[in-house]
Design an enzyme around this catalytic site. Structure first.
Site, PDB file in Angstrom:
ATOM      1  N   ASP A  10      -1.067  -4.293 -43.153  1.00  0.00           N
ATOM      2  CA  ASP A  10      -0.637  -5.662 -42.909  1.00  0.00           C
ATOM      3  C   ASP A  10       0.837  -5.647 -42.547  1.00  0.00           C
ATOM      4  OD1 ASP A  10      -0.859  -8.365 -42.639  1.00  0.00           O
ATOM      5  OD2 ASP A  10      -0.990  -8.832 -44.766  1.00  0.00           O
ATOM      6  N   HIS A 172      -1.112 -37.248 -44.548  1.00  0.00           N
ATOM      7  CA  HIS A 172      -0.357 -38.505 -44.556  1.00  0.00           C
ATOM      8  C   HIS A 172      -1.187 -39.655 -43.995  1.00  0.00           C
ATOM      9  CE1 HIS A 172       0.043 -38.337 -40.187  1.00  0.00           C
ATOM     10  NE2 HIS A 172       0.258 -37.027 -40.344  1.00  0.00           N
ATOM     11  N   GLU A 245       4.368 -30.014 -39.719  1.00  0.00           N
ATOM     12  CA  GLU A 245       3.286 -29.872 -38.749  1.00  0.00           C
ATOM     13  C   GLU A 245       3.665 -28.925 -37.616  1.00  0.00           C
ATOM     14  OE1 GLU A 245       0.385 -29.512 -37.814  1.00  0.00           O
ATOM     15  OE2 GLU A 245      -0.462 -31.546 -37.799  1.00  0.00           O
TER      16      GLU A 245
END
Length: 364
Positions: A10, A172, A245
């Site tokens: 990873d 929201h 966002e």
């Protein structure tokens, strides 16, 4: 029959690009015993470049252990797995060089195949990568360490108690963009009248959830939603920048039809490939890296508590994807209404349980 080894690899970047590091380990495929561990910082790089670094380190460790071995490489990066399997092209020059190194190492082993695994199943390599990013490199070969016979007769330590942290994930309330399904990323729109009513309904619902902590994205619509709820609960609101966002860049404020007309290729690719950025903005993979940081912080700082996270569509979907052990492309397969509620229980032993998705019963 050749020896069978498993490489788990990873990589990560705090900023994408930003300070980056990789982690890799090699296990005996039959016993699961860890035979080698590697972790190192790679300077400033992207997540994908760091992941390739982990792949190279893991293959080198396997080669050092046994050049005749058959190796299965397990990674939670679908991009790296698909590219190394020859199904996707490699365009980034740094990744091309690392892929060449990986292929050169693979040719020196008996056989190498690549398997995508959910992020939840790649925790050991992820922990090594984070160790590297924290400035703690690792180069350890447990297979070469002497076995202390007394270890076999010592009583087993008492297992650590399992602690469960519950996150209630609330999207929201509505803004003027919501009913028209417009790309709504980094704008500063307030809640609409409907959105404030939805936040008040969510606050009434929240009173029965035992919430102890309220955390929100910094954008206006999420802060307003969180503040309405926190006022009802008598709690402060903590802002976490990583919960913001996705930045839709040039697509901001457009409907999908408008975006498809103005940026046809970009709009299509954004919905097909989580590593493709919106023009002038971010990719889903960029957001995933941020949300993973936020999730680790929440589970570390609020272990055993019940936390309300007020965020947006993309971060909430990525939280659900992490809990389900699914890939980031799950964002294109889940729908979340404004002011909808999702719930996840996270156990300290690494398990997670999704308990609720897109619940809007409080809005009726």
């Amino acid at each position: 029959m050749s020896r069978r080894l498993v490489v788990e690899a990873d990589g990560g970047s705090r900023g994408n690009p930003g300070p980056a590091g990789y982690g890799a380990l090699v296990r005996d495929a039959d016993t699961g015993r860890v035979l080698a561990e590697r972790a190192a910082a790679v300077g400033r790089a992207t997540n994908n470049v760091a992941e390739y670094g982990g792949l190279v380190a893991g293959l080198q460790a396997a080669l050092d252990l046994d050049p005749t071995a058959s190796v299965e490489v397990r990674m939670d990066s679908k991009l790296v797995v698909e590219q190394m399997s020859g199904r996707w092209k490699i365009k980034h020059p740094d990744m091309q060089q690392l892929a060449l190194q990986a292929r050169k190492l693979a040719r020196q082993l008996a056989d190498v195949r690549y398997t995508w695994v959910p992020r939840a199943q790649n925790g050991a390599a992820d922990a090594l990568a984070n160790s590297a990013m924290d400035g703690r490199p690792v180069h350890r070969d447990p297979a070469a360490e002497p076995v202390v016979l007394e270890d076999d007769v010592q009583p087993a330590a008492e297992p650590a108690p399992v602690v469960t942290t519950v996150t209630h994930l609330l999207r929201h309330g509505q803004t003027e963009h919501t009913p028209e399904r417009r790309f709504s990323g980094r704008n500063v729109l307030p809640l609409s009248r409907t959105g404030r009513a939805e936040a008040e309904a969510a606050a009434d619902r929240a009173k029965g959830l035992g919430i102890e902590v309220v955390i929100a994205s910094p954008l206006r619509r999420t802060r307003e939603t969180a503040e309405i709820i926190a006022a009802e609960l008598g709690l402060p609101v903590t802002v976490d920048e990583d919960l913001v966002e996705l930045d839709f860049g040039d697509l901001e404020g457009l409907t999908f039809d408008e975006a498809r007309a103005r940026h046809p290729l970009a709009a299509r690719r954004l919905l097909e490939d989580v590593t493709v950025s919106a023009p002038g903005g971010e990719s889903v993979a960029d957001v995933s890296a941020r949300v993973a940081r936020a999730r680790r912080r929440i589970l570390s700082e609020h272990s055993g508590r019940t936390v309300l996270v007020v965020s947006h569509v993309t971060p909430i979907k990525l939280m659900l994807a992490a809990a389900l052990g699914a890939g980031d492309d799950v964002v294109h397969r889940v729908f979340l209404e404004a002011a909808s509620l999702c719930s996840v229980a996270w156990s300290s032993d690494g398990r997670a349980s999704v308990r609720l998705v897109n619940d809007t019963s409080h809005l009726r």
